[in-house]
Scaffold this active site. Sequence first.
Site, mmCIF file in Angstrom:
data_model
loop_
_atom_site.group_PDB
_atom_site.id
_atom_site.type_symbol
_atom_site.label_atom_id
_atom_site.label_comp_id
_atom_site.label_asym_id
_atom_site.label_seq_id
_atom_site.Cartn_x
_atom_site.Cartn_y
_atom_site.Cartn_z
ATOM 1 N N ASP A 6 4.137 12.794 -5.152
ATOM 2 C CA ASP A 6 2.987 13.662 -5.416
ATOM 3 C C ASP A 6 2.133 13.774 -4.144
ATOM 4 O O ASP A 6 2.219 12.905 -3.258
ATOM 5 C CB ASP A 6 2.177 13.013 -6.553
ATOM 6 C CG ASP A 6 0.917 13.774 -6.884
ATOM 7 O OD1 ASP A 6 0.915 15.018 -6.806
ATOM 8 O OD2 ASP A 6 -0.084 13.102 -7.226
ATOM 9 N N ASP A 29 -1.719 15.050 -3.982
ATOM 10 C CA ASP A 29 -3.130 14.692 -4.133
ATOM 11 C C ASP A 29 -3.298 13.297 -4.713
ATOM 12 O O ASP A 29 -2.774 12.987 -5.776
ATOM 13 C CB ASP A 29 -3.843 15.721 -5.030
ATOM 14 C CG ASP A 29 -3.820 17.095 -4.387
ATOM 15 O OD1 ASP A 29 -3.925 17.179 -3.157
ATOM 16 O OD2 ASP A 29 -3.679 18.092 -5.127
#
Lengths: 180, 180
Positions: B8, B10
């Site tokens: 991922d 963020d």
Amino acid sequence: MRKSIAIDMDQVLANFYKKLCKTVNENFGTNYTDEEFIAGTRRDLPEEQTKKLYEYMNEPDFFRDLEILDADAIDVVQKLQENYDIFIATAAMEVPGSFNAKYDWLQRYFPFINKQNIVFCGTKSVIHTDYLIDDSPYQLEVFKGTGILYSMPYNQSTEGFIRMNNWKEIEVYFQEQLVK
Amino acid sequence: MRKSIAIDMDQVLANFYKKLCKTVNENFGTNYTDEEFIAGTRRDLPEEQTKKLYEYMNEPDFFRDLEILDADAIDVVQKLQENYDIFIATAAMEVPGSFNAKYDWLQRYFPFINKQNIVFCGTKSVIHTDYLIDDSPYQLEVFKGTGILYSMPYNQSTEGFIRMNNWKEIEVYFQEQLVK
């Protein structure tokens, strides 16, 4: 258990090569028909023209006005959504200028598709769905589920995948899968 | 067989909430620390401010200047790439204005990641890798492989996933998997 279907965009939902052929003719003084362009010419362009085409494709509006490839696609995808989880999976990473136009195009023609189910990727080996409908033999080979080849002049010699010629055939195929 | 890891962006690679906190303070006359913002405030903002924040996040440069969350991430991801197929999988579809800034941010900090392995998606149920490193319990729950929870104040009560506190821990974990 609901099955899931990933659907490619260019040359499955959107008529990318028609726009590309028009762009070539307008910029390079040629007069190719869509048919001859898609069947072969697109591969035989001089390197300099291919490079220039990537620049055009990277312009923010290039993918915005593509035509629908098969007008039945909209109705069929909407119907399939009643029984299948529908994802859009489009290889966009080599043409980052296309992101927003591709997104807006989907909102325009397929507003009923959940935004959470749109995927911009590179290789489709990373796509986890039961089916993938794609015109690219390469993408279907790396995909780990059941590959559905959307028939195009350039993939006629490809074997090993279920071949579909239009969206009506796709509708019938997936209706049949439900009662199996 | 090489295993694959989806990562991922963020709050795993990029410090999104630090930028969001700064944006809130600058625009709404508040004075939150990063710590209090990330631990709770971000969820308690008035609806009007949350709406306004989505507008800011959709501006084409919002995601461009995020800081690296953990400086070790760059080296560790590069090392992991020797033994694992590394994918970046970021939920971007609710913020289409972020596409190009996120792409450019990856080119800046992680230029060694194959562009073909970048995925902008919504739900990560569609990601087909062996592992997913994510701060979101929701995304890890819908993901079908092994979930690695990147520890954040807001996911402290989540159980059922392997929890990692920083990128050095991630490096050790994946080195250990190789000799198992």
